[in-house]
Every structure is written in structure tokens, then in C-alpha cells.
Design a protein around this motif. Sequence first.
Motif, PDB file in Angstrom:
ATOM      1  N   ALA A  13     -19.796  10.060  -5.426  1.00  0.00           N
ATOM      2  CA  ALA A  13     -20.994  10.435  -5.323  1.00  0.00           C
ATOM      3  C   ALA A  13     -22.046   9.889  -6.368  1.00  0.00           C
ATOM      4  O   ALA A  13     -23.126   9.603  -6.016  1.00  0.00           O
ATOM      5  CB  ALA A  13     -21.056  12.008  -5.458  1.00  0.00           C
ATOM      6  N   GLN A  16     -22.894   6.603  -5.260  1.00  0.00           N
ATOM      7  CA  GLN A  16     -23.844   6.553  -4.105  1.00  0.00           C
ATOM      8  C   GLN A  16     -25.144   6.897  -4.436  1.00  0.00           C
ATOM      9  O   GLN A  16     -26.248   6.301  -3.921  1.00  0.00           O
ATOM     10  CB  GLN A  16     -23.249   7.882  -3.215  1.00  0.00           C
ATOM     11  CG  GLN A  16     -21.982   7.508  -2.425  1.00  0.00           C
ATOM     12  CD  GLN A  16     -21.506   8.604  -1.795  1.00  0.00           C
ATOM     13  OE1 GLN A  16     -21.908   9.598  -1.590  1.00  0.00           O
ATOM     14  NE2 GLN A  16     -20.236   8.338  -1.165  1.00  0.00           N
ATOM     15  N   ARG A  17     -25.400   7.945  -5.241  1.00  0.00           N
ATOM     16  CA  ARG A  17     -26.530   8.460  -5.962  1.00  0.00           C
ATOM     17  C   ARG A  17     -27.224   7.077  -6.495  1.00  0.00           C
ATOM     18  O   ARG A  17     -28.636   6.879  -6.336  1.00  0.00           O
ATOM     19  CB  ARG A  17     -26.487   9.659  -6.878  1.00  0.00           C
ATOM     20  CG  ARG A  17     -28.070  10.077  -7.285  1.00  0.00           C
ATOM     21  CD  ARG A  17     -28.380  11.195  -6.239  1.00  0.00           C
ATOM     22  NE  ARG A  17     -29.386  10.654  -5.448  1.00  0.00           N
ATOM     23  CZ  ARG A  17     -29.632  10.997  -4.030  1.00  0.00           C
ATOM     24  NH1 ARG A  17     -28.997  11.939  -3.418  1.00  0.00           N
ATOM     25  NH2 ARG A  17     -30.613  10.411  -3.487  1.00  0.00           N
ATOM     26  N   ASP A  21     -30.788   5.908  -5.190  1.00  0.00           N
ATOM     27  CA  ASP A  21     -32.019   6.026  -6.246  1.00  0.00           C
ATOM     28  C   ASP A  21     -32.573   4.454  -6.610  1.00  0.00           C
ATOM     29  O   ASP A  21     -33.634   4.536  -6.525  1.00  0.00           O
ATOM     30  CB  ASP A  21     -31.750   6.791  -7.470  1.00  0.00           C
ATOM     31  CG  ASP A  21     -31.692   8.362  -7.124  1.00  0.00           C
ATOM     32  OD1 ASP A  21     -31.642   8.749  -6.112  1.00  0.00           O
ATOM     33  OD2 ASP A  21     -30.998   8.847  -8.147  1.00  0.00           O
ATOM     34  N   LYS A  60     -32.842   1.831   1.237  1.00  0.00           N
ATOM     35  CA  LYS A  60     -31.886   2.750   1.048  1.00  0.00           C
ATOM     36  C   LYS A  60     -30.799   2.882   2.265  1.00  0.00           C
ATOM     37  O   LYS A  60     -30.844   3.902   2.954  1.00  0.00           O
ATOM     38  CB  LYS A  60     -32.683   4.175   0.916  1.00  0.00           C
ATOM     39  CG  LYS A  60     -33.494   4.318  -0.347  1.00  0.00           C
ATOM     40  CD  LYS A  60     -34.094   5.763  -0.421  1.00  0.00           C
ATOM     41  CE  LYS A  60     -34.937   5.763  -1.526  1.00  0.00           C
ATOM     42  NZ  LYS A  60     -35.472   7.347  -1.947  1.00  0.00           N
ATOM     43  N   SER A  78     -32.423   8.353   4.644  1.00  0.00           N
ATOM     44  CA  SER A  78     -32.042   9.573   4.078  1.00  0.00           C
ATOM     45  C   SER A  78     -30.902  10.458   4.270  1.00  0.00           C
ATOM     46  O   SER A  78     -30.917  11.670   4.075  1.00  0.00           O
ATOM     47  CB  SER A  78     -33.293  10.164   3.613  1.00  0.00           C
ATOM     48  OG  SER A  78     -34.145   9.582   2.814  1.00  0.00           O
TER      49      SER A  78
END
Length: 88
Positions: A13, A16-17, A21, A60, A78
Motif C-alpha cells: 500500500a 502504491q500510494r 501521488d 496515475k 483513481s
Amino acid sequence: MLLTKDSAIRRNAIEQRALIDGKLAAFMLASAQLPGDAMAVAFQNAMPRILKVLRRYEPKVIASVTRDGGVSVLFADSAWLKPARKVK
């Protein structure tokens, strides 16, 4: 754009973030056990599909690349895609 063999990003996680970002398009090999020349061929074979993904989605994006050059989008717009969207 990020090309990597680190498919564990899909399960981490924090990583991934960071990708999301960072507004990156990340393409990960589904099999990290390939020799280096086979990895290069996989990405080379996938390049037409990778370019299609880059035209279709905002940066993204997280996608997987198979050894034969197949591309599946796992994250775009998203959201995690269930099931992943195969690019033809």
C-alpha cells in the motif's frame, strides 16, 4: 513512466500510494523471474499497448506486463479495476 520487475508493488500500500501521488504510469512485469534479455523483449513487445494506455489514461496508472507483451491496467481513473482491463 516507470518500467519495473517489482510486481510486489501491487501488494504494498505504501508503494502504491507513492506511485499514485507521484502521478506516474507504472508498468510492472507479471513475472520477475525472467532473465534480463527476456524482460527487455517483454517490454519491447508491450510498447504498442503501453503507448495506448498512456494516450487513454491520465498518468496515475498501474498496469502489469506479461512475458509475451500483454498489458492489463490494474489502476486508472483513481480506482482499482476489478477485473483488470486488458489492452488490445
